[in-house]
Design an enzyme around this catalytic site. Structure first.
Site, PDB file in Angstrom:
ATOM      1  N   ASP A   1     -10.911   6.972   2.136  1.00  0.00           N
ATOM      2  CA  ASP A   1     -12.253   6.451   2.431  1.00  0.00           C
ATOM      3  C   ASP A   1     -13.299   7.565   2.379  1.00  0.00           C
ATOM      4  OD1 ASP A   1     -11.610   3.852   2.659  1.00  0.00           O
ATOM      5  OD2 ASP A   1     -11.665   3.757   4.846  1.00  0.00           O
TER       6      ASP A   1
ATOM      7  N   ASP B   1      -5.620  -4.422   1.284  1.00  0.00           N
ATOM      8  CA  ASP B   1      -5.899  -3.442   2.340  1.00  0.00           C
ATOM      9  C   ASP B   1      -4.981  -3.672   3.539  1.00  0.00           C
ATOM     10  OD1 ASP B   1      -7.235  -1.394   3.647  1.00  0.00           O
ATOM     11  OD2 ASP B   1      -9.225  -2.273   3.425  1.00  0.00           O
TER      12      ASP B   1
HETATM   13  C1  DGJ Z   1     -10.885   0.185   4.367  1.00  0.00           C
HETATM   14  C2  DGJ Z   1     -10.895   0.564   2.928  1.00  0.00           C
HETATM   15  O1  DGJ Z   1     -10.305   1.815   2.751  1.00  0.00           O
HETATM   16  C3  DGJ Z   1     -12.317   0.541   2.425  1.00  0.00           C
HETATM   17  O2  DGJ Z   1     -12.377   0.966   1.104  1.00  0.00           O
HETATM   18  C4  DGJ Z   1     -12.861  -0.845   2.585  1.00  0.00           C
HETATM   19  O3  DGJ Z   1     -12.147  -1.727   1.760  1.00  0.00           O
HETATM   20  C5  DGJ Z   1     -12.774  -1.280   4.035  1.00  0.00           C
HETATM   21  N1  DGJ Z   1     -11.438  -1.124   4.541  1.00  0.00           N
HETATM   22  C6  DGJ Z   1     -13.199  -2.708   4.178  1.00  0.00           C
HETATM   23  O4  DGJ Z   1     -12.998  -3.187   5.430  1.00  0.00           O
END
Ligand code: DGJ
Length: 768
Positions: A567, A490
């Site tokens: 997300d 991430d």
């Molecule tokens: C952002 C990601 O897009 C989510 O899926 C998740 O992993 C969060 N970060 C966790 O902090």
């Protein structure tokens, strides 16, 4: 008219061969040809390299039109502005879009490049043209690589800057340095427009990425960019230009021609489509020059990111198809790209930061019972990670939640028959972490300015070798000790205050300038850690994520297998985001989760079937809180996961066509067709049905016209059948129809009435 033998021979000699070839008459001209397209380049008398032609395949050398408006260096200024130069510099009589700008040690800022030499690689798929500055020790090598037909026949081009002075020239003080201020990939030209042209781009924001934008291509400049240090959720380094007349609707227009391209770069980028009054367009792009400078010392080389382009007869689906084949065949890491990607479970929306071994075990049991193949523990597993304020950077399991480390949970998921995956955010550090307390100098910062927090974290300076070495060691240890099969990598905040005080205050004359290399060095640092990690763990899978789809590009896809698309997991948002995402990226790269309902982003209950069907359009995942799912939903999920596995090779490896879009209709239709046309899966969605009108027949594509196909409706309540069986998956829909009928008249999708209707049809070619 009859051709005699001599005429035929002469004609044969003038025929353009497939691959890269030089003109048969010895003139400095080259052709890069596939069955479908042709790029023709030429050196003019004044030593400028121009693009004579880029478009659908022409058969003969004499067919290639010579680009106009280039005479010699004493010509009117418009000569160079309108020329279709392949590497137009900032300098001389040029006022159009440019690819290169530099500053020499004596203060001269004008580039003057002339052709020096050409090299056709033996395999006939690569052409390198070398240009040299008329006065200074600078060469630029333009490299064109032609992908095989199986990979869509696309072209990838990059430029390498070479400082040709001896490496040991007395340069301690940077006396011979060349400072690169703009380094794009080679440029592409579209001729004056005889027909209407439309530009298609992708725009968005966090939780709403990659939404399709269409506009007429009119005189002026369409400029896209990211200045966030990553590719960004706001814009994609991808474009398409449609040429022709719209026959019907916004999405099924019969466009005769589509040009398209993408940058293979995961940092700051720019892409410009500059159109003049004749409709001629120059496409330039590459590294962003925003706050960028690169110091090239004697003997050094600097290569720009690649631009990948194609030209196809057809519409957006044809561009989509060609880029998918290219990415699957040339970009994605091996050997993983040839294997199916696993159906995954991700814990984020179920537990957020409340991650414990006990809770994850319970989720894993339910996931395994559903047929999930990869269990991923998201954010929240490491020390003091109770919320987003602490822990990033340390990467040791939280002893309260995992008293014996991660290994027992990892082993348990394996006992349940799944692989084990873990979330990390390697480039980040919370000020409240042991790492930051030990190394506050490791983050980007300017000493006299505040260090701006975003999501309560700072960005590690990956231009520094010690930071890269630390991350590699931490990740390698984690993967090795826990036998981790998958990392979700991430990146949740942009780079700001991009200072590198060790450089800026190094006391060397070029120190401050060198600090501006961080925009490139950060990306190289990420790439290097990923590449080395993969080298050490050849079976590892990596998912690219940046708060959803913020780092999605062909550069990251050289070392990651898939991308977390967004997300936003609301199925209606997803249908739009996924349609756009699937223009540059193949379905296997696009990870989708089925999450809970009512969804936090909308109050409606959405049927499990609709949620699964939307998620099945790429690599399927489940991301709901399984502890709260009913027995009926768990059983239903098991059936859908089994159906997906049966159709997985079709979805992850077939040709993907978005045949109807919610942007233009009340329903969306997506088809996946096997490369040998033996079967197809067709998904149809209609969120609402206020008029009760059946959707018009859907014209399928890529089937065999003379063959007959039987359609089966995959029922939601079908018992889960095991992957691998040959039995049809559903109930018969109608009598067999020929491929021709399905492509010319179409398939009537048996969408049920009511809200959130969806269906999945499997078509199989019948034995002749
Ligand atoms: C952002 C990601 O897009 C989510 O899926 C998740 O992993 C969060 N970060 C966790 O902090």
């Amino acid at each position: 008219m009859r051709e005699d033998g001599a005429e035929r021979d002469a004609l044969g000699a003038r025929r353009i061969a497939d691959g890269v070839s030089a003109a048969p008459d010895g003139a400095p001209r080259w052709a890069l040809a596939t069955a479908e397209t042709l790029l023709a380049l030429r050196v003019t008398e004044s030593g400028v390299v121009v693009q004579d032609y880029w478009g659908p395949r022409l058969p003969f050398w004499d067919d290639i039109p010579l680009a106009g408006f280039v005479t010699d260096r004493t010509a009117q200024d418009t000569s160079y502005t309108l020329a279709t130069e392949v590497y137009p510099v900032w300098g001389g009589l040029r006022f159009g879009a440019y690819t290169a700008q530099a500053r020499f040690a004596d203060g001269v800022r004008d580039l003057d490049l002339r052709f020096l030499s050409a090299r056709v690689e033996p395999a006939g798929r690569r052409l390198t043209l070398t240009l040299g500055d008329a006065v200074y020790p600078l060469r630029i090598e333009l490299r064109y690589q032609l992908a095989p037909a199986s990979s869509g026949g696309l072209l990838a081009a990059s430029a390498t800057w070479v400082h040709t002075a001896e490496a040991d020239a007395p340069d301690g003080e940077g006396a011979h340095a060349i400072v690169i201020e703009r380094a794009y990939a080679p440029a592409w030209s579209l001729p004056p427009a005889g027909a209407r042209r439309e530009i298609v781009t992708l725009a968005g924001h966090w939780a709403g990425e990659t939404r399709i934008q269409r506009a007429p291509l009119t005189p002026g400049e369409r400029a896209l960019e990211s200045r966030k240090g990553i590719t960004s959720a706001e814009a994609q380094p991808w474009f398409a230009v449609l040429e022709g007349e719209v026959a019907s609707g916004a999405h099924e227009g019969a466009w005769p021609l589509v040009y398209f391209g993408a940058l293979a770069w995961s940092g700051n980028w720019q892409l410009r489509l500059t159109t003049n009054i004749t409709g001629a367009t120059r496409i330039t792009g590459g590294l962003s020059d925003d706050d960028f400078a690169w110091t090239l010392l004697p003997g050094e080389r600097f290569t720009t990111p690649e631009i990948v382009v194609g030209c196809a007869r057809g519409d957006l689906n044809d561009a989509r198809h060609a880029l998918h084949r290219y990415t699957r065949g040339e970009v994605l890491p091996t050997p993983q790209r040839d294997a199916p990607l696993p159906v995954l479970y991700n814990s984020w929306e179920a537990t957020f930061f409340d991650v414990t071994e006990v809770g994850q075990r319970a989720l894993a049991e339910r996931a395994a019972a559903m047929g999930i193949e990869l269990f991923v523990v998201d954010d929240g597993w490491f020390s003091r990670r109770d919320d987003d304020s602490a822990g990033l950077g340390d990467w040791t399991p939280d002893t309260r939640a995992f008293p014996h480390g991660l290994r027992p949970l990892a082993d348990y998921t394996r006992e349940l028959g799944m692989r084990f995956g873990l979330w990390v955010e390697p480039e980040m550090v919370n000020p409240d972490s042991d790492l930051y307390r030990a190394h506050p100098e490791w983050v980007y910062h300017f000493p006299t300015r505040p260090r701006s927090l975003a999501r309560r974290q700072l960005v590690l300076n990956l231009a520094r070798d010690d930071v890269g070495a630390y991350l590699l060691d931490r990740l390698d240890t984690l993967v090795r000790e826990n036998d981790i099969a998958f990392l979700k990598w991430d990146m949740n905040r942009p780079i700001t205050e991009p200072g590198w005080p060790d450089q800026e205050q190094s006391g060397t004359p070029r120190g401050a300038e060198r600090a501006r290399e961080v925009w490139v060095r950060h990306v190289w640092g990420v790439y290097a850690v990923m590449d080395e990690l993969r080298r050490r763990h050849p079976d590892l899978l990596i998912e690219s994520c940046a708060s959803g789809g913020g780092r999605a590009d062909l550069g990251i896809l050289r070392r990651t297998d898939q991308i977390w698309t967004s997300d936003n997991t609301h199925p209606l948002a997803r249908l739009r985001v996924q349609e756009g995402f699937s223009l540059p990226f193949p379905p296997r790269v696009m990870v989708n989760w089925v999450t809970d309902t009512p969804h936090e982003r909308g109050l409606n209950e959405i049927p499990l079937r609709f949620r699964f069907h939307v998620a099945m359009l790429g690599t399927l995942g489940v991301g709901g809180d399984l502890a709260r799912w009913s027995a009926g939903d768990l059983a239903g999920a098991r059936a859908y996961v089994a159906q997906y596995k049966r159709l997985r090779s079709l979805i992850q490896g077939g040709a993907c066509d978005w045949l109807r879009s919610l942007d233009a209709h009340d329903h969306a239709v997506v088809a996946f067709t096997a490369p040998d046309a033996s079967e197809a899966a067709v998904f149809a969605f209609r969120p609402a049905d206020p008029f009760g009108e059946p959707p018009p027949p859907i014209r399928l594509r890529r089937l065999e016209p003379e063959a007959h196909y039987q359609a089966w409706l995959i029922h939601p309540d079908l018992p889960a059948s095991d992957a691998g069986t040959e039995a049809p998956l559903g109930a018969l829909v109608g009598a067999p129809l020929s491929g021709a009928a399905l492509m010319r008249y179409g398939l009537t999708a048996p969408l049920p009435r009511g809200l959130f209707a969806s269906c999945l049809i499997h078509l199989r070619r019948l034995a002749r």
